[in-house]
Design an enzyme around this catalytic site. Structure first.
Site, short mmCIF file in Angstrom:
data_model
loop_
_atom_site.label_atom_id
_atom_site.label_comp_id
_atom_site.label_asym_id
_atom_site.label_seq_id
_atom_site.Cartn_x
_atom_site.Cartn_y
_atom_site.Cartn_z
N ARG A 138 2.23 11.84 11.45
CA ARG A 138 3.30 11.07 12.12
C ARG A 138 4.64 11.81 12.12
O ARG A 138 5.55 11.44 12.86
CB ARG A 138 3.45 9.68 11.49
CG ARG A 138 4.21 9.65 10.19
CD ARG A 138 4.37 8.25 9.71
NE ARG A 138 4.88 8.24 8.34
CZ ARG A 138 4.65 7.27 7.48
NH1 ARG A 138 3.93 6.25 7.82
NH2 ARG A 138 5.17 7.33 6.29
N GLU A 177 6.34 -6.53 5.49
CA GLU A 177 5.90 -5.19 5.13
C GLU A 177 6.58 -4.84 3.82
O GLU A 177 7.79 -4.74 3.74
CB GLU A 177 6.30 -4.17 6.20
CG GLU A 177 5.86 -2.77 5.82
CD GLU A 177 6.03 -1.74 6.93
OE1 GLU A 177 6.69 -2.07 7.93
OE2 GLU A 177 5.51 -0.63 6.77
N GLY A 187 -0.96 2.66 6.24
CA GLY A 187 -1.19 1.98 7.52
C GLY A 187 -0.59 0.59 7.62
O GLY A 187 -0.98 -0.20 8.48
N GLN A 243 1.44 13.46 7.50
CA GLN A 243 1.63 14.74 8.19
C GLN A 243 1.47 14.57 9.70
O GLN A 243 2.17 15.20 10.48
CB GLN A 243 0.65 15.78 7.64
CG GLN A 243 1.07 16.23 6.24
CD GLN A 243 0.04 17.09 5.53
OE1 GLN A 243 -1.14 17.10 5.90
NE2 GLN A 243 0.47 17.80 4.49
N THR A 301 0.96 -0.33 11.21
CA THR A 301 0.02 -0.62 12.30
C THR A 301 -0.66 -1.97 12.08
O THR A 301 -0.90 -2.70 13.04
CB THR A 301 -1.05 0.48 12.48
OG1 THR A 301 -1.71 0.66 11.25
CG2 THR A 301 -0.46 1.79 12.94
N GLY A 349 0.85 -1.19 0.00
CA GLY A 349 0.00 0.00 0.00
C GLY A 349 0.88 1.23 0.00
O GLY A 349 2.07 1.16 0.33
N ILE A 400 2.61 4.92 0.78
CA ILE A 400 3.21 5.49 2.00
C ILE A 400 2.06 6.09 2.83
O ILE A 400 1.23 6.81 2.28
CB ILE A 400 4.21 6.62 1.65
CG1 ILE A 400 5.26 6.16 0.65
CG2 ILE A 400 4.88 7.16 2.91
CD1 ILE A 400 6.12 7.30 0.08
N1 DCP Z 1 10.55 4.05 0.12
C1 DCP Z 1 11.10 4.32 -1.12
N2 DCP Z 1 11.40 3.28 -1.95
C2 DCP Z 1 11.11 2.00 -1.59
C3 DCP Z 1 10.51 1.72 -0.36
C4 DCP Z 1 10.22 2.79 0.48
O1 DCP Z 1 11.35 5.49 -1.45
N3 DCP Z 1 11.44 1.01 -2.43
C5 DCP Z 1 10.33 5.16 1.07
C6 DCP Z 1 8.95 5.75 1.10
C7 DCP Z 1 8.78 6.18 2.53
C8 DCP Z 1 9.64 5.20 3.33
O2 DCP Z 1 10.56 4.65 2.39
O3 DCP Z 1 9.30 7.49 2.72
C9 DCP Z 1 8.82 4.09 3.98
O4 DCP Z 1 7.71 3.87 3.13
P1 DCP Z 1 6.67 2.69 3.25
O5 DCP Z 1 5.42 3.06 2.56
O6 DCP Z 1 7.31 1.45 2.76
O7 DCP Z 1 6.46 2.54 4.82
P2 DCP Z 1 5.53 3.42 5.78
O8 DCP Z 1 6.07 3.26 7.17
O9 DCP Z 1 5.43 4.80 5.24
O10 DCP Z 1 4.17 2.66 5.62
P3 DCP Z 1 2.82 2.85 6.42
O11 DCP Z 1 2.62 4.30 6.66
O12 DCP Z 1 1.80 2.26 5.49
O13 DCP Z 1 2.97 2.09 7.70
#
Ligand code: DCP
Length: 215
Positions: free
Chosen positions: A153, A90, A19, A151, A22, A14, A16
């Site tokens: 977090r 993840e 969720g 925004q 979580t 999903g 960035i």
């Molecule tokens: N990212 C990236 N390239 C990738 C994987 C991630 O540029 N191949 C970056 C995007 C985000 C950070 O790494 O700035 C983490 O992104 P994710 O969506 O993978 O993880 P989140 O913690 O943001 O996910 P969520 O908010 O859904 O928990």
């Protein structure tokens, strides 16, 4: 192998801010699941280098290095074995390639040569079967919802993320997981409405994990 001893690997995917973390924290409480979190911490501290911040500060300079490192770290997590019946990841090497690398290339941030090198590494890393998945759970949220959550977090590296970037990443996820234009050997995809409250999202994902194990 009987259904009671068979092991499964699920990737939670999903945009960035959709969720994923979580949902993984919630699934980690189930005895069925062993959760492998995305190595964001290793990207913010690669032997003292914050490559995530470097990526957002100067994507033309650091896009290739960041994605090469992301592919490698994710491939290692794919190869990790677990004791529980369900290994939950993840993200995966597939979203690194089909969403992030693809997006950087189409935005003309990655050079054609860099794109081809990353693609070649990706093909090599997935060719042995160690990155295979049994199921993808797609947390599908609107880019507007994702922006609000990002925004809230306040991850300092992500202050430059705007709605336009989330919209293009959303399109890459949709092309890959809804339009299914990468269908070769793709595992089944289950879509969960991630605009809902997190409690509803937990109920939906739990149901899908239980269904996978009992079928
Ligand atoms: N990212 C990236 N390239 C990738 C994987 C991630 O540029 N191949 C970056 C995007 C985000 C950070 O790494 O700035 C983490 O992104 P994710 O969506 O993978 O993880 P989140 O913690 O943001 O996910 P969520 O908010 O859904 O928990």
């Amino acid at each position: 192998m009987s259904s009671s001893t068979k092991k499964f690997t699920i990737a939670v995917e999903g945009n960035i801010g959709s969720g994923k973390s979580t949902v993984l924290a919630h699934l980690s409480k189930s005895s069925l699941c062993e959760v492998i979190a995305e190595p964001v911490e290793s990207w913010t501290n690669l032997k003292g280098h914050n490559v995530l911040a470097m990526l957002y500060d100067d994507p033309h300079r650091w896009g290739f290095a960041f994605q090469a490192n992301a592919q490698m770290t994710l491939a290692k997590l794919h190869a990790q074995t677990t004791k529980a019946p369900v290994k939950v990841m993840e993200r995966s090497i597939y979203s690194a390639r089909y969403c992030f690398v693809e997006n950087l290339y189409r935005s003309k941030i990655l050079h054609g040569a860099e794109y081809e090198i990353l693609n070649e590494w990706f093909q090599t890393l997935v060719s042995g079967g160690s990155c295979d998945l049994d199921l993808i759970i797609y947390l599908r949220a609107s880019p507007e919802t994702c922006l609000q959550r990002i925004q809230m977090r306040h991850r300092s590296e992500e202050e430059s993320i705007d709605l336009g970037y989330l919209q293009t990443l959303h399109e890459r996820h949709e092309e890959w997981l809804i339009q299914r234009n990468r269908t070769n050997n793709s595992p089944p995809v289950i879509v969960v409405d991630a605009n809902q409250t997190k409690e509803r999202v937990y109920i939906d994902t739990n149901t899908h994990v239980n269904n996978l194990v009992s079928c």
